[in-house]
Design a protein around this motif. Structure first.
Motif, mmCIF file in Angstrom:
data_model
loop_
_atom_site.group_PDB
_atom_site.id
_atom_site.type_symbol
_atom_site.label_atom_id
_atom_site.label_comp_id
_atom_site.label_asym_id
_atom_site.label_seq_id
_atom_site.Cartn_x
_atom_site.Cartn_y
_atom_site.Cartn_z
ATOM 1 N N PHE A 110 0.822 -1.211 0.000
ATOM 2 C CA PHE A 110 0.000 0.000 0.000
ATOM 3 C C PHE A 110 0.858 1.264 0.000
ATOM 4 N N ILE A 111 1.921 1.263 0.775
ATOM 5 C CA ILE A 111 2.686 2.506 0.979
ATOM 6 C C ILE A 111 3.760 2.730 -0.092
ATOM 7 N N SER A 112 4.408 1.650 -0.553
ATOM 8 C CA SER A 112 5.554 1.869 -1.459
ATOM 9 C C SER A 112 5.172 2.565 -2.771
ATOM 10 N N PRO A 113 3.982 2.293 -3.361
ATOM 11 C CA PRO A 113 3.651 3.035 -4.592
ATOM 12 C C PRO A 113 3.537 4.542 -4.352
ATOM 13 N N GLN A 114 3.087 4.919 -3.174
ATOM 14 C CA GLN A 114 2.968 6.350 -2.863
ATOM 15 C C GLN A 114 4.356 6.980 -2.712
ATOM 16 N N LEU A 115 5.265 6.225 -2.081
ATOM 17 C CA LEU A 115 6.647 6.719 -1.948
ATOM 18 C C LEU A 115 7.288 6.813 -3.332
ATOM 19 N N GLN A 116 6.990 5.835 -4.174
ATOM 20 C CA GLN A 116 7.545 5.815 -5.536
ATOM 21 C C GLN A 116 7.062 7.045 -6.336
ATOM 22 N N ASP A 117 5.811 7.401 -6.163
ATOM 23 C CA ASP A 117 5.283 8.609 -6.835
ATOM 24 C C ASP A 117 6.062 9.845 -6.400
ATOM 25 N N LEU A 118 6.262 9.961 -5.082
ATOM 26 C CA LEU A 118 6.996 11.112 -4.553
ATOM 27 C C LEU A 118 8.428 11.104 -5.084
ATOM 28 N N TYR A 119 9.017 9.913 -5.162
ATOM 29 C CA TYR A 119 10.392 9.759 -5.664
ATOM 30 C C TYR A 119 10.498 10.281 -7.099
ATOM 31 N N GLU A 120 9.533 9.930 -7.910
ATOM 32 C CA GLU A 120 9.571 10.368 -9.317
ATOM 33 C C GLU A 120 9.400 11.879 -9.419
ATOM 34 N N THR A 121 8.483 12.399 -8.640
ATOM 35 C CA THR A 121 8.290 13.855 -8.617
ATOM 36 C C THR A 121 9.586 14.551 -8.188
ATOM 37 N N LEU A 122 10.237 13.967 -7.171
ATOM 38 C CA LEU A 122 11.491 14.538 -6.668
ATOM 39 C C LEU A 122 12.581 14.501 -7.741
ATOM 40 N N ASN A 123 12.715 13.352 -8.415
ATOM 41 C CA ASN A 123 13.731 13.223 -9.481
ATOM 42 C C ASN A 123 13.481 14.201 -10.629
ATOM 43 N N ASN A 124 12.193 14.504 -10.841
ATOM 44 C CA ASN A 124 11.846 15.438 -11.920
ATOM 45 C C ASN A 124 11.953 16.896 -11.492
ATOM 46 N N GLY A 125 12.424 17.114 -10.248
ATOM 47 C CA GLY A 125 12.576 18.477 -9.765
ATOM 48 C C GLY A 125 11.251 19.176 -9.500
ATOM 49 N N LYS A 126 10.177 18.386 -9.337
ATOM 50 C CA LYS A 126 8.849 18.974 -9.171
ATOM 51 C C LYS A 126 8.312 18.877 -7.733
ATOM 52 N N ALA A 127 9.097 18.286 -6.835
ATOM 53 C CA ALA A 127 8.596 18.125 -5.464
ATOM 54 C C ALA A 127 8.594 19.483 -4.772
ATOM 55 N N ARG A 128 7.506 19.807 -4.091
ATOM 56 C CA ARG A 128 7.299 21.178 -3.612
ATOM 57 C C ARG A 128 8.143 21.544 -2.404
ATOM 58 N N HIS A 129 8.457 20.549 -1.567
ATOM 59 C CA HIS A 129 9.200 20.876 -0.348
ATOM 60 C C HIS A 129 10.527 20.119 -0.284
ATOM 61 N N ALA A 130 11.169 19.990 -1.436
ATOM 62 C CA ALA A 130 12.469 19.312 -1.483
ATOM 63 C C ALA A 130 13.531 20.171 -0.808
ATOM 64 N N PHE A 131 14.557 19.523 -0.299
ATOM 65 C CA PHE A 131 15.682 20.244 0.315
ATOM 66 C C PHE A 131 16.957 19.460 0.001
ATOM 67 N N PRO A 132 18.111 20.107 0.097
ATOM 68 C CA PRO A 132 19.359 19.397 -0.211
ATOM 69 C C PRO A 132 19.555 18.227 0.752
ATOM 70 N N PHE A 133 19.915 17.071 0.214
ATOM 71 C CA PHE A 133 20.115 15.880 1.044
ATOM 72 C C PHE A 133 21.471 15.939 1.728
ATOM 73 N N ASP A 134 21.466 15.723 3.046
ATOM 74 C CA ASP A 134 22.702 15.772 3.828
ATOM 75 C C ASP A 134 22.870 14.462 4.610
ATOM 76 N N PRO A 135 23.779 13.605 4.179
ATOM 77 C CA PRO A 135 23.970 12.314 4.861
ATOM 78 C C PRO A 135 24.278 12.468 6.344
ATOM 79 N N ALA A 136 24.845 13.606 6.731
ATOM 80 C CA ALA A 136 25.182 13.806 8.147
ATOM 81 C C ALA A 136 23.924 13.917 9.009
ATOM 82 N N GLN A 137 22.778 14.170 8.371
ATOM 83 C CA GLN A 137 21.511 14.231 9.116
ATOM 84 C C GLN A 137 20.845 12.864 9.220
ATOM 85 N N CYS A 138 21.488 11.868 8.640
ATOM 86 C CA CYS A 138 20.854 10.545 8.566
ATOM 87 C C CYS A 138 21.127 9.672 9.781
#
Lengths: 336, 336
Positions: B44-72
């Motif tokens: 149920f959940i992974s297709p929704q995450l996949q949609d967000l992933y594609e939007t993010l890769n396309n530079g269309k995600a509205r609240h994207a921020f630079p990824f910082d591995p140090a925050q992980c």
């Protein structure tokens, strides 16, 4: 207080507060949905659960219902750690004596402990399902504690302060798979299938002075196919107390909230009866019975469990009442 | 897709979707707060995450921020199972050869596996903290998978279908504590402190044809104190593939969603160079380097890690881009 987890179709179930006499229960909804949540934030959540517990014991809880252990999952249906000690050195001595091998000296100074699987625990009345009857199916009646956060390098005394709850465990073991696994030197793995736990886990104040210095001075009763086979004292002969077991984990890492730490098979020494050794308290696992038979007769005569066998594990308080409710399981074949 | 977990002061952190090039991230809020939640209800959940992933890769995600591995944190900051195999038999052969002991025959037919602690994982850039420098501190660069539910007695092929995510692991080991623990025959315990994981875990489609039959045919790069010491191929010489490792667990129990299964130290065979054995790929743990030195010179000359040492573990895809981000840790003393 006494806490349990009711089946609701989810992986973690619903947290319930259970009355002292195990007659009534009440959902903890509005306080915490899951036991892990309560453990993650114990200082804040446990007083609220305690309030509900007192209301329930006083017969004043508004939505109380009769408590049914058959509706229970394990108090923690899955956990982030299940580390099981072998704290009753008598158990090790017996098994070693039966195969004429000495107990290594460091077994008396340092706990034996294995890391168990914790993703799929059994509830107290769930069938214990095995794919083969030939694996040497055995129960192991144990005491187990659930911890809060205990930091790396904590002492045994500090670790004792980190104990939140106590419960019973049936650490199912597949004896015929053990020799090959231990020979590979990586420890138990396939020989330790899913572990079962008692209907409720209880806070230390429920145990009164039966809880002393990290040991629980009550009797674990094991009933196999309706026959009482073990009445073992869990207290005095526990070589390493729970603080020592937890501190053993803490030597090189932090222990985090919701970790379950087991005592290993509860086991008592033989007493001399007319110059002869007798194990009057019985046994908390069949392997020990077979070891005694081997010592006495040169070979074991009691077979391991078969499909359809039942095991009941329970502990009564000094008032004669069941403390944790009973683990009552059937051994069942895997349906493919 | 690529998934990570951002620190937020809680024990489980916040699930983030990370862009393919690891440049941007987006909170999965509204879909799932925690990775375990997504794994519990993957269909149920992974297709929704996949949609967000594609939007993010396309530079269309509205609240994207630079990824910082140090925050992980680790993708799963704690999990219900961490079972680590030793799937590269070359690693075992080397270590055994160095001490003139034969590899038992069943090591070639049955995976070695130990159950690890899973209540307190390290994030990819968290300090690895030890109370003593004398314990033989060693890294172990590994590939690990995260599973869905895999029922008891699943075959290796069925188990492959249960793999949800792949990541890298640094399975910190305390070499000088191992001999005594293995001699006790209960397996590793104190010798295996908290394990670290890569910034992101990725779905199999991210790996393209580098993922084949349960093996990942890419190179694990290990860089110790700024010096590249390992460039080991994780694919061809993996004796047991991940389906076999998971099926090993399934022999006697169910494997439940969110279980992490490790490959063990990635290790490659020596090649003959002018009639002489040479380990041209380097090493994914210092123990192996010391074994090679022992075989060649009669004794090890490379010391284990010291406080202040650094280790970087990374894997590049066929496009030269980092697949999982890098594990980059400092070895640090415990502050009491």
């Amino acid at each position: 207080m006494k806490l349990g987890t009711y089946k609701d179709g989810s992986r973690d179930g619903q947290l319930v507060v259970v009355s002292r006499d195990l007659s009534a229960a009440h959902y903890a909804t509005g306080i915490a949905d899951r036991l892990q949540q309560a453990l993650d934030d114990w200082g804040f959540i446990s007083p609220q659960l305690q309030d509900l517990y007192e209301t329930l014991n006083n017969g004043k809880a508004r939505h109380a219902f009769p408590f049914d252990p058959a509706q229970c999952m394990a108090p923690l249906p899955r956990s982030f750690q299940w580390a099981d000690g072998s704290a009753y050195i008598n158990h090790v001595e017996l098994v070693r004596l039966a195969r004429n091998s000495e107990v290594p000296a460091n077994y008396y100074t340092e706990p034996l402990m294995y890391q168990g699987g914790s993703d799929d625990f059994l509830g107290p009345t769930d069938d214990a399902i095995f794919a083969s009857e030939d694996w040497g199916i055995d129960f192991e009646a144990e005491v187990a504690v659930v911890t809060g956060d205990v930091p790396m390098t904590s002492t045994p005394e500090q670790a004792l302060e980190g104990i939140r709850l106590v419960m019973l465990a049936n650490d199912w073991s597949l004896r015929n798979l053990i020799p090959d696994e231990l020979a590979k030197s990586f420890g138990f793995f396939q020989s330790k299938p899913a572990t079962a736990f008692s209907p409720v886990a209880v806070t230390l104040d429920e145990l009164g002075d039966a809880w002393k210095g990290g040991r629980l001075g009550l009797t674990v009763e094991s009933t196999w196919n309706g026959r009482k086979v073990g009445m073992c004292d869990a207290g005095k002969e526990m070589t390493f107390h729970f603080g020592q077991l937890i501190a053993h984990i803490c030597k090189t890492r932090n222990v985090r909230a919701g970790s379950i730490v087991g005592s290993g098979t509860v086991s008592n020494r033989a007493t001399e009866v007319k110059g002869k050794k007798e194990w009057t308290k019985g046994y908390s696992c069949i392997a020990e019975k077979r070891a005694i038979e081997t010592i006495q007769d040169g070979k074991p005569s009691t077979a391991y469990m078969k499909f359809g066998d039942t095991i009941r594990i329970e502990m009564k308080g000094r008032d004669g009442q069941s403390v944790f409710g009973a683990i009552e399981e059937n051994v069942a074949p895997l349906k493919r």
